[in-house]
Design a protein around this motif. Structure first.
Motif, PDB file in Angstrom:
ATOM      1  N   ILE A 209       0.854  -1.199   0.000  1.00  0.00           N
ATOM      2  CA  ILE A 209       0.000   0.000   0.000  1.00  0.00           C
ATOM      3  C   ILE A 209       0.883   1.239   0.000  1.00  0.00           C
ATOM      4  CG2 ILE A 209      -1.684   1.318   1.344  1.00  0.00           C
ATOM      5  CD1 ILE A 209      -2.720  -1.345   2.418  1.00  0.00           C
ATOM      6  N   THR A 210       0.600   2.168  -0.926  1.00  0.00           N
ATOM      7  CA  THR A 210       1.350   3.420  -0.991  1.00  0.00           C
ATOM      8  C   THR A 210       0.393   4.601  -1.079  1.00  0.00           C
ATOM      9  OG1 THR A 210       1.539   3.511  -3.418  1.00  0.00           O
ATOM     10  CG2 THR A 210       3.208   2.227  -2.235  1.00  0.00           C
ATOM     11  N   PHE A 211       0.909   5.763  -0.693  1.00  0.00           N
ATOM     12  CA  PHE A 211       0.156   7.019  -0.772  1.00  0.00           C
ATOM     13  C   PHE A 211       1.020   8.058  -1.469  1.00  0.00           C
ATOM     14  CE2 PHE A 211      -1.168   4.776   3.045  1.00  0.00           C
ATOM     15  CZ  PHE A 211      -2.557   4.796   2.947  1.00  0.00           C
ATOM     16  N   ASP A 212       0.482   8.701  -2.474  1.00  0.00           N
ATOM     17  CA  ASP A 212       1.187   9.797  -3.130  1.00  0.00           C
ATOM     18  C   ASP A 212       0.725  11.141  -2.565  1.00  0.00           C
ATOM     19  OD1 ASP A 212       2.540   8.034  -4.675  1.00  0.00           O
ATOM     20  OD2 ASP A 212       1.732   8.704  -6.592  1.00  0.00           O
ATOM     21  N   ASP A 213       1.640  12.109  -2.531  1.00  0.00           N
ATOM     22  CA  ASP A 213       1.395  13.483  -2.077  1.00  0.00           C
ATOM     23  C   ASP A 213       1.345  13.579  -0.557  1.00  0.00           C
ATOM     24  OD1 ASP A 213       1.110  13.837  -4.821  1.00  0.00           O
ATOM     25  OD2 ASP A 213      -1.074  13.904  -4.724  1.00  0.00           O
ATOM     26  N   ALA A 214       0.755  12.570   0.087  1.00  0.00           N
ATOM     27  CA  ALA A 214       0.743  12.480   1.556  1.00  0.00           C
ATOM     28  C   ALA A 214       0.147  13.711   2.212  1.00  0.00           C
ATOM     29  CB  ALA A 214       2.154  12.215   2.090  1.00  0.00           C
TER      30      ALA A 214
ATOM     31  N   ARG B  84      -4.431  -0.471  13.340  1.00  0.00           N
ATOM     32  CA  ARG B  84      -5.380  -1.408  13.952  1.00  0.00           C
ATOM     33  C   ARG B  84      -5.223  -2.811  13.386  1.00  0.00           C
ATOM     34  NH1 ARG B  84      -9.776   1.625  13.069  1.00  0.00           N
ATOM     35  NH2 ARG B  84      -9.297   2.787  14.956  1.00  0.00           N
ATOM     36  N   ARG B  85      -4.795  -2.900  12.134  1.00  0.00           N
ATOM     37  CA  ARG B  85      -4.695  -4.196  11.468  1.00  0.00           C
ATOM     38  C   ARG B  85      -3.251  -4.658  11.295  1.00  0.00           C
ATOM     39  NH1 ARG B  85      -8.747  -1.100  10.058  1.00  0.00           N
ATOM     40  NH2 ARG B  85     -10.822  -2.005   9.654  1.00  0.00           N
ATOM     41  N   GLY B  86      -2.300  -3.854  11.746  1.00  0.00           N
ATOM     42  CA  GLY B  86      -0.899  -4.231  11.643  1.00  0.00           C
ATOM     43  C   GLY B  86      -0.382  -4.297  10.222  1.00  0.00           C
ATOM     44  N   ILE B  87      -0.886  -3.414   9.354  1.00  0.00           N
ATOM     45  CA  ILE B  87      -0.505  -3.426   7.940  1.00  0.00           C
ATOM     46  C   ILE B  87       0.474  -2.285   7.661  1.00  0.00           C
ATOM     47  CG2 ILE B  87      -1.352  -3.117   5.583  1.00  0.00           C
ATOM     48  CD1 ILE B  87      -3.923  -4.473   6.401  1.00  0.00           C
ATOM     49  N   PRO B  88       1.614  -2.565   7.050  1.00  0.00           N
ATOM     50  CA  PRO B  88       2.579  -1.509   6.724  1.00  0.00           C
ATOM     51  C   PRO B  88       2.189  -0.779   5.436  1.00  0.00           C
ATOM     52  CG  PRO B  88       3.436  -3.613   6.016  1.00  0.00           C
ATOM     53  CD  PRO B  88       2.104  -3.905   6.688  1.00  0.00           C
ATOM     54  N   ALA B  89       2.851   0.343   5.183  1.00  0.00           N
ATOM     55  CA  ALA B  89       2.558   1.130   3.979  1.00  0.00           C
ATOM     56  C   ALA B  89       3.751   2.026   3.689  1.00  0.00           C
ATOM     57  CB  ALA B  89       1.281   1.949   4.165  1.00  0.00           C
ATOM     58  N   ALA B  90       3.624   2.847   2.659  1.00  0.00           N
ATOM     59  CA  ALA B  90       4.648   3.835   2.305  1.00  0.00           C
ATOM     60  C   ALA B  90       3.949   5.107   1.859  1.00  0.00           C
ATOM     61  CB  ALA B  90       5.560   3.315   1.205  1.00  0.00           C
ATOM     62  N   ALA B  91       4.521   6.257   2.200  1.00  0.00           N
ATOM     63  CA  ALA B  91       3.964   7.554   1.821  1.00  0.00           C
ATOM     64  C   ALA B  91       5.037   8.364   1.116  1.00  0.00           C
ATOM     65  CB  ALA B  91       3.456   8.305   3.053  1.00  0.00           C
ATOM     66  N   PHE B  92       4.717   8.888  -0.058  1.00  0.00           N
ATOM     67  CA  PHE B  92       5.639   9.683  -0.850  1.00  0.00           C
ATOM     68  C   PHE B  92       5.246  11.153  -0.740  1.00  0.00           C
ATOM     69  CE2 PHE B  92       5.632   5.425  -2.619  1.00  0.00           C
ATOM     70  CZ  PHE B  92       6.990   5.146  -2.623  1.00  0.00           C
ATOM     71  N   VAL B  93       6.156  11.970  -0.208  1.00  0.00           N
ATOM     72  CA  VAL B  93       5.806  13.335   0.187  1.00  0.00           C
ATOM     73  C   VAL B  93       6.455  14.368  -0.726  1.00  0.00           C
ATOM     74  CG1 VAL B  93       5.552  12.600   2.580  1.00  0.00           C
ATOM     75  CG2 VAL B  93       7.722  13.575   1.822  1.00  0.00           C
ATOM     76  N   ILE B  94       5.761  15.506  -0.828  1.00  0.00           N
ATOM     77  CA  ILE B  94       6.247  16.676  -1.561  1.00  0.00           C
ATOM     78  C   ILE B  94       6.955  17.558  -0.548  1.00  0.00           C
ATOM     79  CG2 ILE B  94       5.569  18.648  -2.990  1.00  0.00           C
ATOM     80  CD1 ILE B  94       2.980  17.041  -3.630  1.00  0.00           C
ATOM     81  N   SER B  95       8.255  17.647  -0.642  1.00  0.00           N
ATOM     82  CA  SER B  95       9.033  18.190   0.476  1.00  0.00           C
ATOM     83  C   SER B  95       8.770  19.666   0.744  1.00  0.00           C
ATOM     84  CB  SER B  95      10.529  17.971   0.228  1.00  0.00           C
ATOM     85  OG  SER B  95      10.988  18.731  -0.877  1.00  0.00           O
ATOM     86  N   GLU B  96       8.538  20.483  -0.290  1.00  0.00           N
ATOM     87  CA  GLU B  96       8.401  21.922  -0.041  1.00  0.00           C
ATOM     88  C   GLU B  96       7.098  22.275   0.676  1.00  0.00           C
ATOM     89  OE1 GLU B  96       6.527  23.695  -4.202  1.00  0.00           O
ATOM     90  OE2 GLU B  96       8.709  23.716  -3.930  1.00  0.00           O
ATOM     91  N   LEU B  97       6.177  21.315   0.786  1.00  0.00           N
ATOM     92  CA  LEU B  97       4.928  21.563   1.511  1.00  0.00           C
ATOM     93  C   LEU B  97       5.011  21.162   2.979  1.00  0.00           C
ATOM     94  CD1 LEU B  97       2.230  20.408  -1.083  1.00  0.00           C
ATOM     95  CD2 LEU B  97       3.124  22.706  -0.668  1.00  0.00           C
TER      96      LEU B  97
END
Length: 379
Positions: free
Chosen positions: A151-156, A170-183
């Motif tokens: 599971i991934t998230f863009d913009d975050a 709650r479900r113990g599921i990992p993920a990744a979030a890709f962030v826009i640094s200047e924000l």
């Protein structure tokens, strides 16, 4: 009345050829409506798969307008997944998907309850894996387990912290979030939100000749990056209202996400369309975000998501130089359990309001194959 007595069909499209199903039948007309031409199923040339009558809603086959995603993309035209769920090939696609890697690309999470239901479905049908597990599989050249899903998230935006994280934890599921640094640490809106608001409130730019706000974002994205930035500034000057502020994640929030098994990745400094940038801008966008994330996290990021989802070879060269291990597209495809090109990993587009039936056909790869056959764009 039997399936073969009531259903008129046409051959499945060439998108299904990889499974040897190009001659199989099963996508039907709407109940109660006759469809022109096409052989009946009374004497099939191949064994007919068992299953419920597939359903195709009236009007299927015509493009259906859908709301834009937060970043201005148009996600999944129409709702084919709801009726594709009953296509006879769905079990075959699901079996094939078990040997593929599904990387889900979300943006914001607007419906935590629906998102939680999707996670519950993943726990029953798939094997949620972490970004670290994908990186380890690449490093060790060992495929991930069957039915692996990342599971991934863009913009975050903040909903990743406020809505998604509690459901994941709650479900113990990992993920990744890709962030826009200047924000990070600001209350600035995403530039595509800002541009749409300004256009609705009188904003004009010389490079964009349109009175239809819906055309603004595609035209902005098509401009060379300096022209996009200049046009955005013209919109700010000419609009008679300023856009509302949007609270963004802070450096402390990034640490909290990472500590809760949401890996943090690079999504550039300002989310430009890299294909519209010169080489110097591509490098600056990636390295600027890389340096900021390294400073905030105390370690360099190892994963990158291409803005707008398209691969850029100049960006890949910079990523390789900086030591990135993984790079993610948004091409609405499944990928191999051992990624062949670690800096070009496919992802499936989905959101927290996607219905359960459609969610299943996205995970199986059937809905993406159908869209490619229809020529429906992803980005």
């Amino acid at each position: 009345m039997s399936y073969s007595e009531t259903t008129r069909v046409r051959g499945l499209p060439s998108a299904f050829a990889p499974l040897g199903l190009s001659g199989l039948t099963g996508l039907t007309g709407a109940p109660g409506r006759s469809r022109p031409a096409g052989p009946t199923v009374g004497a099939p040339t191949r064994p007919e798969p068992a299953g419920p009558d597939p359903v195709r809603p009236a009007g299927a086959g015509r493009p259906v307008a859908v709301p834009d995603r937060p970043d201005g993309h148009r996600p999944h035209p129409g709702r084919p997944g709801d009726w594709l769920r009953f296509a006879p090939v769905q079990p075959l696609y699901r079996a094939r998907a078990a040997q593929r890697l599904a990387v889900l690309a979300y943006h914001g999470v607007t419906d935590p309850r629906s998102f939680g239901a999707q996670l519950d479905r993943l726990r029953r049908l798939a094997v949620p894996v972490s970004l670290e597990a994908v990186q380890r599989a690449v490093a060790e050249q060992r495929p991930l387990p069957p039915r692996s899903v990342l599971i991934t998230f863009d913009d975050a935006d903040r909903s990743v912290l406020t809505h998604a994280l509690p459901e994941l934890t709650r479900r113990g599921i990992p993920a990744a979030a890709f962030v826009i640094s200047e924000l990070i640490g600001t209350d600035r809106p995403f530039w595509w939100h800002e541009a749409a608001f300004l256009a609705r409130h009188g904003g004009r730019a010389r490079s964009i000749c349109t009175d239809r706000p819906s055309q603004l974002l595609p035209r902005l994205k098509s401009l060379p990056d300096p022209d996009r930035r200049r046009s955005l500034q013209e919109l700010r000057v000419s609009a008679h209202r300023r856009p509302p502020r949007q609270e963004q994640l802070t450096p402390e929030d990034l640490l909290a996400l990472r500590d809760a098994r949401v890996a943090i990745g690079n999504h550039t400094q300002g989310h430009p369309c890299l294909g519209r940038c010169d080489a110097a801008t591509v490098r600056a966008e990636i390295t600027g975000a890389h340096d900021a994330l390294t400073r905030w996290l105390g370690e360099p990021p190892v994963a990158f998501a291409y803005p707008d989802g398209g691969h850029d070879p100049r960006a890949e060269a910079v990523l390789d130089e900086l030591g990135y291990r993984l790079g993610f597209l948004s091409d609405h495809r499944l990928g191999p359990r051992l990624p062949e090109h670690p800096l070009q990993i496919s992802r499936l587009q989905v959101d927290s309001t996607t219905s359960a039936r459609r969610f299943d056909t996205i995970l199986s790869g059937l809905e993406p194959a159908y869209r490619r056959w229809r020529g429906q764009s992803v980005a």
